[in-house]
Design a protein around this motif. Structure first.
Motif, PDB file in Angstrom:
ATOM      1  N   LEU A 110       0.825  -1.208   0.000  1.00  0.00           N
ATOM      2  CA  LEU A 110       0.000   0.000   0.000  1.00  0.00           C
ATOM      3  C   LEU A 110       0.861   1.259   0.000  1.00  0.00           C
ATOM      4  O   LEU A 110       0.533   2.255  -0.640  1.00  0.00           O
ATOM      5  N   TRP A 111       1.975   1.225   0.710  1.00  0.00           N
ATOM      6  CA  TRP A 111       2.885   2.368   0.748  1.00  0.00           C
ATOM      7  C   TRP A 111       3.571   2.556  -0.602  1.00  0.00           C
ATOM      8  O   TRP A 111       3.717   3.670  -1.094  1.00  0.00           O
ATOM      9  N   LYS A 112       3.994   1.440  -1.221  1.00  0.00           N
ATOM     10  CA  LYS A 112       4.646   1.503  -2.536  1.00  0.00           C
ATOM     11  C   LYS A 112       3.725   2.104  -3.597  1.00  0.00           C
ATOM     12  O   LYS A 112       4.167   2.853  -4.452  1.00  0.00           O
ATOM     13  N   GLU A 113       2.449   1.762  -3.508  1.00  0.00           N
ATOM     14  CA  GLU A 113       1.475   2.228  -4.501  1.00  0.00           C
ATOM     15  C   GLU A 113       0.922   3.615  -4.171  1.00  0.00           C
ATOM     16  O   GLU A 113       0.187   4.190  -4.966  1.00  0.00           O
ATOM     17  N   GLY A 114       1.237   4.160  -2.993  1.00  0.00           N
ATOM     18  CA  GLY A 114       0.842   5.528  -2.655  1.00  0.00           C
ATOM     19  C   GLY A 114      -0.507   5.676  -1.990  1.00  0.00           C
ATOM     20  O   GLY A 114      -1.089   6.757  -2.018  1.00  0.00           O
ATOM     21  N   PHE A 115      -1.016   4.626  -1.357  1.00  0.00           N
ATOM     22  CA  PHE A 115      -2.306   4.716  -0.680  1.00  0.00           C
ATOM     23  C   PHE A 115      -2.179   5.183   0.773  1.00  0.00           C
ATOM     24  O   PHE A 115      -3.152   5.664   1.340  1.00  0.00           O
ATOM     25  N   ILE A 116      -1.014   4.996   1.379  1.00  0.00           N
ATOM     26  CA  ILE A 116      -0.771   5.487   2.737  1.00  0.00           C
ATOM     27  C   ILE A 116       0.542   6.267   2.746  1.00  0.00           C
ATOM     28  O   ILE A 116       1.373   6.097   1.865  1.00  0.00           O
ATOM     29  N   LEU A 117       0.708   7.128   3.755  1.00  0.00           N
ATOM     30  CA  LEU A 117       1.948   7.898   3.876  1.00  0.00           C
ATOM     31  C   LEU A 117       3.097   7.044   4.391  1.00  0.00           C
ATOM     32  O   LEU A 117       4.246   7.275   4.063  1.00  0.00           O
TER      33      LEU A 117
END
Length: 128
Positions: free
Chosen positions: A38-45
């Motif tokens: 999720l972090w890699k794809e930009g959904f969370i900071l």
């Protein structure tokens, strides 16, 4: 997999509805691997382990113009009803409409990574 993932999805969804900057989640290896994607794809900071309590993860939620980046999180494969997709079925899904995470034999992968590696698996969640 148990209910750790589904609890984490509910925590993220409820945290974004309440406009929180972060939420806490129990630390599990599968949750950390999913948060990494999720972090890699930009959904969370981002996320980090809690300094006071080692078995908790602090998840930093992401907003764009005061609206949540994650509009909806829907589980696809549930504990009561497992679903598995082959690579042929994954190629039929349009990856620009929704983002799907798969549990494969090589770990948790996004739909684009599954297409590149030509592997199938169990779809965990769909994010819009």
């Amino acid at each position: 997999m148990k209910n750790y993932l589904y609890n984490m999805f509910a925590n993220i969804k409820n945290g974004q509805v309440a406009k929180r900057s972060y939420v806490f989640q129990k630390r599990k290896r599968i949750c950390e691997s999913l948060l990494k994607v999720l972090w890699k794809e930009g959904f969370i900071l981002g996320y980090k382990t809690n300094q006071t309590n080692d078995d908790q993860i602090k998840i930093f939620l992401k907003y764009r113009n005061r609206t949540p980046v994650i509009n909806s999180i829907k589980p696809i494969s549930k504990p009561g009803r497992r679903v598995y997709y082959t690579i042929k079925q994954i190629w039929k899904i349009e990856s620009n409409k929704c983002f799907i995470l798969f549990s494969t034999n090589q770990g948790i992968k996004s739909i684009t990574e599954c297409k590149k590696l030509k592997i199938g698996g169990e779809p965990i969640i769909s994010i819009n």
